[in-house]
Design a protein around this motif. Structure first.
Motif, PDB file in Angstrom:
ATOM      1  N   LYS A  33      15.205   5.647  -1.150  1.00 13.55           N
ATOM      2  CA  LYS A  33      15.910   5.580   0.031  1.00 13.55           C
ATOM      3  C   LYS A  33      15.415   4.477   0.979  1.00 13.55           C
ATOM      4  O   LYS A  33      15.985   4.343   2.257  1.00 13.55           O
ATOM      5  N   ILE A  34      14.438   3.798   0.385  1.00 10.39           N
ATOM      6  CA  ILE A  34      13.892   2.560   1.348  1.00 10.39           C
ATOM      7  C   ILE A  34      13.914   1.380   0.441  1.00 10.39           C
ATOM      8  O   ILE A  34      13.191   1.444  -0.376  1.00 10.39           O
ATOM      9  N   ILE A  35      14.342   0.257   1.060  1.00  8.04           N
ATOM     10  CA  ILE A  35      14.445  -0.844   0.180  1.00  8.04           C
ATOM     11  C   ILE A  35      13.817  -1.785   1.284  1.00  8.04           C
ATOM     12  O   ILE A  35      14.554  -2.426   2.211  1.00  8.04           O
ATOM     13  N   PRO A  36      12.573  -2.229   1.170  1.00  9.90           N
ATOM     14  CA  PRO A  36      12.046  -3.261   2.152  1.00  9.90           C
ATOM     15  C   PRO A  36      12.763  -4.573   2.017  1.00  9.90           C
ATOM     16  O   PRO A  36      12.945  -5.175   0.883  1.00  9.90           O
TER      17      PRO A  36
ATOM     18  N   GLU B 260       0.748  -1.189  -0.169  1.00  8.59           N
ATOM     19  CA  GLU B 260       0.023   0.041   0.007  1.00  8.59           C
ATOM     20  C   GLU B 260       0.818   1.395   0.021  1.00  8.59           C
ATOM     21  O   GLU B 260       0.528   2.306  -0.635  1.00  8.59           O
ATOM     22  N   LEU B 261       2.023   1.269   0.604  1.00 11.07           N
ATOM     23  CA  LEU B 261       3.025   2.156   0.715  1.00 11.07           C
ATOM     24  C   LEU B 261       3.326   2.663  -0.741  1.00 11.07           C
ATOM     25  O   LEU B 261       3.495   3.677  -1.207  1.00 11.07           O
ATOM     26  N   VAL B 262       3.780   1.604  -1.487  1.00  4.51           N
ATOM     27  CA  VAL B 262       4.567   1.850  -2.770  1.00  4.51           C
ATOM     28  C   VAL B 262       3.516   2.020  -3.723  1.00  4.51           C
ATOM     29  O   VAL B 262       3.600   2.852  -4.648  1.00  4.51           O
ATOM     30  N   GLU B 263       2.112   1.718  -3.644  1.00  7.70           N
ATOM     31  CA  GLU B 263       0.884   2.032  -4.683  1.00  7.70           C
ATOM     32  C   GLU B 263       0.618   3.244  -4.404  1.00  7.70           C
ATOM     33  O   GLU B 263       0.338   4.026  -5.326  1.00  7.70           O
TER      34      GLU B 263
ATOM     35  N   ALA C 295      -0.068   0.211  11.605  1.00  5.10           N
ATOM     36  CA  ALA C 295       1.275   0.845  12.259  1.00  5.10           C
ATOM     37  C   ALA C 295       2.530   0.696  11.516  1.00  5.10           C
ATOM     38  O   ALA C 295       3.248   1.581  11.822  1.00  5.10           O
ATOM     39  N   ILE C 296       2.789  -0.357  11.049  1.00  5.42           N
ATOM     40  CA  ILE C 296       3.924  -0.363  10.072  1.00  5.42           C
ATOM     41  C   ILE C 296       4.089   0.539   9.042  1.00  5.42           C
ATOM     42  O   ILE C 296       5.056   1.208   8.825  1.00  5.42           O
ATOM     43  N   MET C 297       2.767   0.796   8.317  1.00  5.13           N
ATOM     44  CA  MET C 297       2.745   1.792   7.247  1.00  5.13           C
ATOM     45  C   MET C 297       3.201   3.124   7.827  1.00  5.13           C
ATOM     46  O   MET C 297       4.018   3.907   7.127  1.00  5.13           O
ATOM     47  N   HIS C 298       2.614   3.429   8.933  1.00  7.35           N
ATOM     48  CA  HIS C 298       2.974   4.846   9.594  1.00  7.35           C
ATOM     49  C   HIS C 298       4.428   4.772   9.960  1.00  7.35           C
ATOM     50  O   HIS C 298       5.104   5.933   9.676  1.00  7.35           O
ATOM     51  N   HIS C 299       4.882   3.819  10.440  1.00  8.61           N
ATOM     52  CA  HIS C 299       6.683   3.955  10.794  1.00  8.61           C
ATOM     53  C   HIS C 299       7.334   4.025   9.461  1.00  8.61           C
ATOM     54  O   HIS C 299       8.380   5.048   9.594  1.00  8.61           O
ATOM     55  N   ILE C 300       7.082   3.374   8.534  1.00  7.67           N
ATOM     56  CA  ILE C 300       8.006   3.294   7.432  1.00  7.67           C
ATOM     57  C   ILE C 300       7.778   4.603   6.745  1.00  7.67           C
ATOM     58  O   ILE C 300       8.813   5.158   6.180  1.00  7.67           O
ATOM     59  N   GLU C 301       6.617   5.098   6.586  1.00 13.65           N
ATOM     60  CA  GLU C 301       6.329   6.563   5.701  1.00 13.65           C
ATOM     61  C   GLU C 301       7.033   7.580   6.635  1.00 13.65           C
ATOM     62  O   GLU C 301       7.815   8.443   6.020  1.00 13.65           O
TER      63      GLU C 301
ATOM     64  N   GLU D  85       6.069  -0.471 -10.234  1.00 21.45           N
ATOM     65  CA  GLU D  85       6.298   0.972  -9.753  1.00 21.45           C
ATOM     66  C   GLU D  85       7.578   1.129  -9.791  1.00 21.45           C
ATOM     67  O   GLU D  85       8.235   2.201  -9.311  1.00 21.45           O
ATOM     68  N   ASP D  86       8.410   0.393 -10.400  1.00 20.11           N
ATOM     69  CA  ASP D  86       9.868   0.445 -10.490  1.00 20.11           C
ATOM     70  C   ASP D  86      10.751   0.809  -9.297  1.00 20.11           C
ATOM     71  O   ASP D  86      11.271   1.815  -9.184  1.00 20.11           O
ATOM     72  N   HIS D  87      10.187   0.092  -8.343  1.00 20.04           N
ATOM     73  CA  HIS D  87      10.765   0.429  -6.853  1.00 20.04           C
ATOM     74  C   HIS D  87      11.410  -1.044  -6.186  1.00 20.04           C
ATOM     75  O   HIS D  87      10.964  -2.359  -6.502  1.00 20.04           O
ATOM     76  N   HIS D  88      12.859  -0.981  -5.968  1.00 17.08           N
ATOM     77  CA  HIS D  88      13.433  -1.830  -5.475  1.00 17.08           C
ATOM     78  C   HIS D  88      12.849  -2.712  -3.971  1.00 17.08           C
ATOM     79  O   HIS D  88      12.381  -1.739  -3.369  1.00 17.08           O
TER      80      HIS D  88
END
Length: 308
Positions: free
Chosen positions: A28-31, A18-21, A291-297, A52-55
Motif C-alpha cells: 500500500k506504499i509506493i515511494p 532500510e524500511l523495505v529491507e 524521522a522519515i522512516m518513522h513517518h512512513i512506517e 524485495e519485489d516491491h514497487h
C-alpha cells in the motif's frame, strides 16, 4: 495508497531502503523518488526494491538537482548503464512531471498506462488531457484544487506539502506541536486513489547545506481521532553553531521523555532510543533519515490495519 514523495538525497534513499529491507512497508506504499544526481546509493536502493519485489517510482525527468546532465557526463559507464536501464525493471515504475516538453520527453516511455504522472500546474492540464487521451497513467498526482478535480478523473492521488517549514530550526520552539494531515483518513471519501506528501522534509528543495544554530527532531504521531500531528523537539543551547552532538542530545531527551506516555513503537523510534541510551550522535542527515522512516512506517501500519 500512500506515495511518499522524496528527493534523491542520500538520507531519503537510505530511509526507504532500510524500511523495505526490514519489510516494514507493504504493497500500500509506493515511494516516489525525484533523483538529484546519479549515485551508487540510488542504484542500490532501486536494486533493493527490485530484489524485495516491491514497487518504487523513479521520476525520469527530474526538475531539481542536475541528474540528467550528470548522468550523461558520468565517467562510471557501469553505473551509468545500470541507472539508465533501471526504468526497465518490473518493480521500478517510471514517473513523469508534466511540463511544456512532455511530448518529447515521453516518447521514450513505451507503456504510458504503466506511468505515474505528477501534474501540479494548472497550465499543463490541457497538455495532460491531450497526451493521455486514450492511454491513461496508472496514477496522477495533483493538488486538491477545483481545476484538477473537474478535469482529472482517473486514479487521482492527492499531492500536498503538509510540512510547515520554518526559516530557522530555532523557530520551531514557538510551535512545538501542530496539525500535520488528515489525508490518510479522507482521501477515499474525496475520490482519490491515494495521497502523497513530502514527509518531514517539505517540498522546498535546496542543494546547499548549512550548520544550524538549533537541532530539531520532527516526529509525526496520531492523536485520539487518528489525525496526524507533528511534534518538534528542539535543542536548548541555540546561540551558536557549536556542539551539534550536544544539541541533538537535548532534543532527543525531550523526545524520549515525551514517548514514555505515548509508547510509540517503530524502527525509527527504537533507533532514537538506541542513540539516547548509547549517547551517540549520528549526524543531522541520519536524524532526518530516522524521522522519515518513522513517518512512513507509521502510515504503513495504519493502512495495513484499515485496508485489511
Amino acid at each position: 495508497m500512500y506515495f511518499p514523495y522524496l528527493r534523491g538525497r542520500q538520507f531519503e534513499l537510505l530511509a526507504i531502503r532500510e524500511l523495505v529491507e526490514n519489510k516494514l512497508i507493504g504493497s500500500k506504499i509506493i515511494p516516489i523518488v525525484e533523483p538529484i544526481k546519479p549515485t551508487s546509493t540510488l542504484l542500490k536502493t532501486l536494486n533493493c526494491f527490485s530484489e524485495e519485489d516491491h514497487h518504487i517510482a523513479l521520476i525520469h525527468n527530474p526538475k531539481v538537482g542536475n541528474y540528467k546532465k550528470a548522468l550523461d557526463n558520468l565517467k562510471d559507464e557501469t553505473l551509468k548503464d545500470k541507472l539508465t536501464n533501471s526504468l526497465h525493471k518490473h518493480e521500478v515504475i517510471p514517473a513523469h512531471i508534466l511540463n511544456n516538453n512532455s511530448v518529447s520527453e515521453l516518447k521514450y516511455i513505451e507503456n504510458k498506462e504503466n506511468l505515474i504522472v505528477i501534474l501540479n500546474d494548472t497550465d499543463h492540464i490541457n497538455n495532460y488531457l491531450n497526451i493521455f487521451n486514450t492511454e491513461k497513467p496508472i496514477y496522477t498526482l495533483t493538488p486538491d484544487e477545483s481545476s484538477f478535480r473537474r478535469k482529472i478523473k482517473n486514479s487521482r492521488v492527492l499531492l500536498a506539502d503538509r510540512f510547515s517549514k520554518q526559516l530557522r530550526n530555532a523557530d520551531y520552539v514557538n510551535i512545538e506541536d501542530e496539525s500535520f494531515s488528515e489525508d490518510h483518513l479522507y482521501y477515499r471519501d474525496d475520490n482519490y486513489s491515494g495521497f502523497s506528501d513530502f514527509s518531514i522534509v517539505g517540498a522546498e528543495f535546496s542543494e546547499t547545506g548549512f550548520a544550524p544554530y538549533a537541532v530539531v527532531i520532527h516526529i509525526v504521531y496520531f492523536d485520539d481521532q487518528m489525525s496526524l500531528r507533528i511534534k518538534h523537539f528542539v535543542s536548548d543551547t541555540n546561540d551558536d553553531i557549536t556542539d551539534p552532538a550536544g544539541k541533538f542530545y537535548e532534543a532527543l531527551e525531550k523526545l524520549i521523555n515525551w514517548n514514555y506516555s505515548k509508547n510509540i513503537d517503530t524502527l525509527g523510534i527504537r533507533e532514537f532510543q538506541k542513540h539516547y541510551k548509547n549517547g551517540t550522535y549520528p549526524g543531522l542527515g541520519t536524524v532526518k533519515k530516522i524521522a522519515i522512516m518513522h513517518h512512513i512506517e507509521l502510515i504503513n501500519n495504519f493502512l495495513e490495519e484499515r485496508l485489511k
